[in-house]
Design a protein around this motif. Structure first.
Motif, PDB file in Angstrom:
ATOM      1  N   LYS A 135      19.147 -57.480   1.891  1.00  0.00           N
ATOM      2  CA  LYS A 135      19.174 -56.045   1.654  1.00  0.00           C
ATOM      3  C   LYS A 135      20.530 -55.516   2.078  1.00  0.00           C
ATOM      4  CE  LYS A 135      16.397 -51.890   2.514  1.00  0.00           C
ATOM      5  NZ  LYS A 135      15.207 -51.337   3.228  1.00  0.00           N
ATOM      6  N   ILE A 136      21.127 -54.683   1.270  1.00  0.00           N
ATOM      7  CA  ILE A 136      22.468 -54.163   1.551  1.00  0.00           C
ATOM      8  C   ILE A 136      22.374 -52.714   2.059  1.00  0.00           C
ATOM      9  CG2 ILE A 136      24.724 -53.585   0.557  1.00  0.00           C
ATOM     10  CD1 ILE A 136      24.278 -55.822  -1.471  1.00  0.00           C
ATOM     11  N   TYR A 137      23.029 -52.451   3.175  1.00  0.00           N
ATOM     12  CA  TYR A 137      23.108 -51.099   3.738  1.00  0.00           C
ATOM     13  C   TYR A 137      24.546 -50.609   3.608  1.00  0.00           C
ATOM     14  CZ  TYR A 137      18.596 -52.135   5.904  1.00  0.00           C
ATOM     15  OH  TYR A 137      17.294 -52.469   6.120  1.00  0.00           O
ATOM     16  N   LYS A 138      24.709 -49.419   3.109  1.00  0.00           N
ATOM     17  CA  LYS A 138      26.056 -48.857   2.946  1.00  0.00           C
ATOM     18  C   LYS A 138      26.173 -47.557   3.740  1.00  0.00           C
ATOM     19  CE  LYS A 138      26.995 -50.867  -1.599  1.00  0.00           C
ATOM     20  NZ  LYS A 138      27.377 -50.602  -3.010  1.00  0.00           N
ATOM     21  N   GLY A 139      26.847 -47.670   4.856  1.00  0.00           N
ATOM     22  CA  GLY A 139      27.195 -46.478   5.621  1.00  0.00           C
ATOM     23  C   GLY A 139      26.052 -45.818   6.368  1.00  0.00           C
ATOM     24  N   ASN A 140      24.892 -46.440   6.452  1.00  0.00           N
ATOM     25  CA  ASN A 140      23.764 -45.831   7.168  1.00  0.00           C
ATOM     26  C   ASN A 140      23.363 -46.733   8.328  1.00  0.00           C
ATOM     27  OD1 ASN A 140      21.392 -44.608   8.026  1.00  0.00           O
ATOM     28  ND2 ASN A 140      20.799 -44.007   5.941  1.00  0.00           N
ATOM     29  N   LEU A 141      24.086 -46.617   9.435  1.00  0.00           N
ATOM     30  CA  LEU A 141      23.896 -47.493  10.580  1.00  0.00           C
ATOM     31  C   LEU A 141      22.521 -47.296  11.221  1.00  0.00           C
ATOM     32  CD1 LEU A 141      25.024 -49.598  12.514  1.00  0.00           C
ATOM     33  CD2 LEU A 141      26.057 -47.728  13.844  1.00  0.00           C
ATOM     34  N   ASN A 142      22.053 -46.047  11.336  1.00  0.00           N
ATOM     35  CA  ASN A 142      20.767 -45.780  11.986  1.00  0.00           C
ATOM     36  C   ASN A 142      19.623 -46.428  11.218  1.00  0.00           C
ATOM     37  OD1 ASN A 142      21.893 -44.270  14.047  1.00  0.00           O
ATOM     38  ND2 ASN A 142      21.747 -42.326  12.923  1.00  0.00           N
ATOM     39  N   LYS A 188      17.157 -49.491  12.622  1.00  0.00           N
ATOM     40  CA  LYS A 188      15.698 -49.345  12.655  1.00  0.00           C
ATOM     41  C   LYS A 188      15.022 -50.497  11.921  1.00  0.00           C
ATOM     42  CE  LYS A 188      15.478 -44.301  13.051  1.00  0.00           C
ATOM     43  NZ  LYS A 188      15.108 -43.041  12.350  1.00  0.00           N
ATOM     44  N   ASP A 189      15.570 -50.867  10.768  1.00  0.00           N
ATOM     45  CA  ASP A 189      14.994 -51.962   9.988  1.00  0.00           C
ATOM     46  C   ASP A 189      15.124 -53.297  10.718  1.00  0.00           C
ATOM     47  OD1 ASP A 189      14.216 -50.298   8.006  1.00  0.00           O
ATOM     48  OD2 ASP A 189      15.359 -51.260   6.400  1.00  0.00           O
TER      49      ASP A 189
END
Length: 265
Positions: free
Chosen positions: A242-249, A253-254
Motif C-alpha cells: 500500500k502506498i502512502y503519499k504525504g499522510n504520515l499520521n 495508524k495503519d
C-alpha cells in the motif's frame, strides 16, 4: 600480462527446473551458458590485455560439453581454453573444485593475475575464487569494482561499498581479484572471432594430467568437505503493498493496527 580467467558453465536460471524429489538442479532442462558474473571477469581481462598486452587463458571445470563455453570465451577475446573434465572431478564442492583448479594453475606456473566473477548464479557461494587464492598462497581481493593501476610488481584495486565505505587495496603480483558486475559492460563477440572459435583446439585435462599437483582423494566427491543433503525450492509468497503519499499520521495508524493484528505489539 599473463592473465587467467576462471569461468563456470551454468544453466539458464530463468528456464532451469528443479527435481524436488531428488533435491537437485535438473541441468538438462535448460541450455548452458557462461555464468553472467564471469563475463565481467573475462571482459576485464580483455581490457587489461588491450592496455598492457599479453595472453588470456580461460579455465573451467565441468562436463565435456563445457567446451562450448570455452569457445564462447575465445570469441570474446581469450587466447586459450583449458577444460578440466573427468568423472573423478564429479560431485566436487567448492573446496575440491578450488583445489583442482589451483592444481592446474600450479601446473601452468607462469601467470600474473587471476580474475573471476564474484559468484555463480547456480551455487551463489562466492567461495571458489578466494579458496583458489588460498591454495596458491597468493593475495586476493573480492568485490572489485575498478582496477586502478597495474605495474610489474603490484596491482591496485577499488573494492565496492562495504559497511558504508569503499576501500583501495594494493597487492603484490601474482594475485587474484573477484570482480562485480559494476566493473564493466561485457561486449558482444565479433563474428570473425566466433568463426575462429569453431576451429581452435580446447585443451582437456583429466585427473591423471594433474598427478603431482593434487591427490585423487582430494578431488571430486571424495575430496569434498561438504555434502549437499537437499535442495528445496521456496514456495511463492503473495505480498500486498500500500502506498502512502504525504499522510504520515494515516500511515502510522495503519502500521500500528497491522502490528497489533499480528501480535507484534
Amino acid at each position: 600480462m599473463k592473465i587467467i580467467v576462471l569461468i563456470k558453465e551454468v544453466p539458464d536460471m530463468e528456464k532451469v527446473r528443479f527435481d524436488s524429489e531428488k533435491g537437485v538442479v535438473d541441468r538438462s532442462s535448460a541450455e548452458a551458458e557462461i555464468n553472467p558474473f564471469d563475463l565481467n571477469a573475462l571482459q576485464e581481462a580483455v581490457n587489461l590485455k588491450n592496455k598492457f598486452g599479453g595472453e588470456i587463458t580461460v579455465i573451467t571445470m565441468g562436463l565435456p560439453r563445457s567446451e562450448k563455453s570455452l569457445r564462447d570465451a575465445y570469441a570474446r577475446g581469450a587466447d586459450r581454453g583449458i577444460l578440466l573434465t573427468d568423472r573423478k572431478f564429479g560431485g566436487a564442492d567448492t573446496w575440491a573444485t578450488a583445489n583442482t583448479i589451483a592444481a592446474e594453475i600450479r601446473k601452468i606456473k607462469d601467470y600474473d593475475l587471476i580474475i573471476c566473477g564474484e559468484k555463480s548464479v547456480d551455487g551463489d557461494t562466492a567461495q571458489v575464487g578466494a579458496e583458489v587464492a588460498e591454495f596458491l598462497n597468493i593475495p586476493h581481493a573480492y568485490y572489485v569494482e575498478k582496477v586502478n593501476a597495474v605495474s610489474r610488481s603490484e596491482i591496485e584495486v577499488t573494492i565496492e561499498n562495504i559497511c558504508g565505505k569503499k576501500q583501495n587495496r594494493k597487492m603484490k603480483i601474482p594475485a587474484l581479484i573477484s570482480v562485480t558486475k559494476n566493473i564493466n559492460y561485457p561486449e558482444l563477440p565479433l563474428l570473425e572471432r566466433k568463426l575462429e572459435s569453431l576451429k581452435i583446439e580446447i585443451e582437456k585435462c583429466s585427473l591423471e594430467n594433474l598427478y603431482g599437483y593434487i591427490k585423487e582423494e582430494e578431488a571430486g566427491f571424495n575430496g569434498s568437505k561438504t555434502k549437499v543433503v537437499k535442495i528445496a525450492v521456496p514456495k511463492e509468497v503473495k505480498r500486498e503493498s500500500k502506498i502512502y503519499k504525504g499522510n504520515l499520521n494515516c500511515y502510522m495508524k495503519d502500521v500500528i493496527h497491522m502490528m497489533k493484528d499480528k501480535n507484534i505489539i
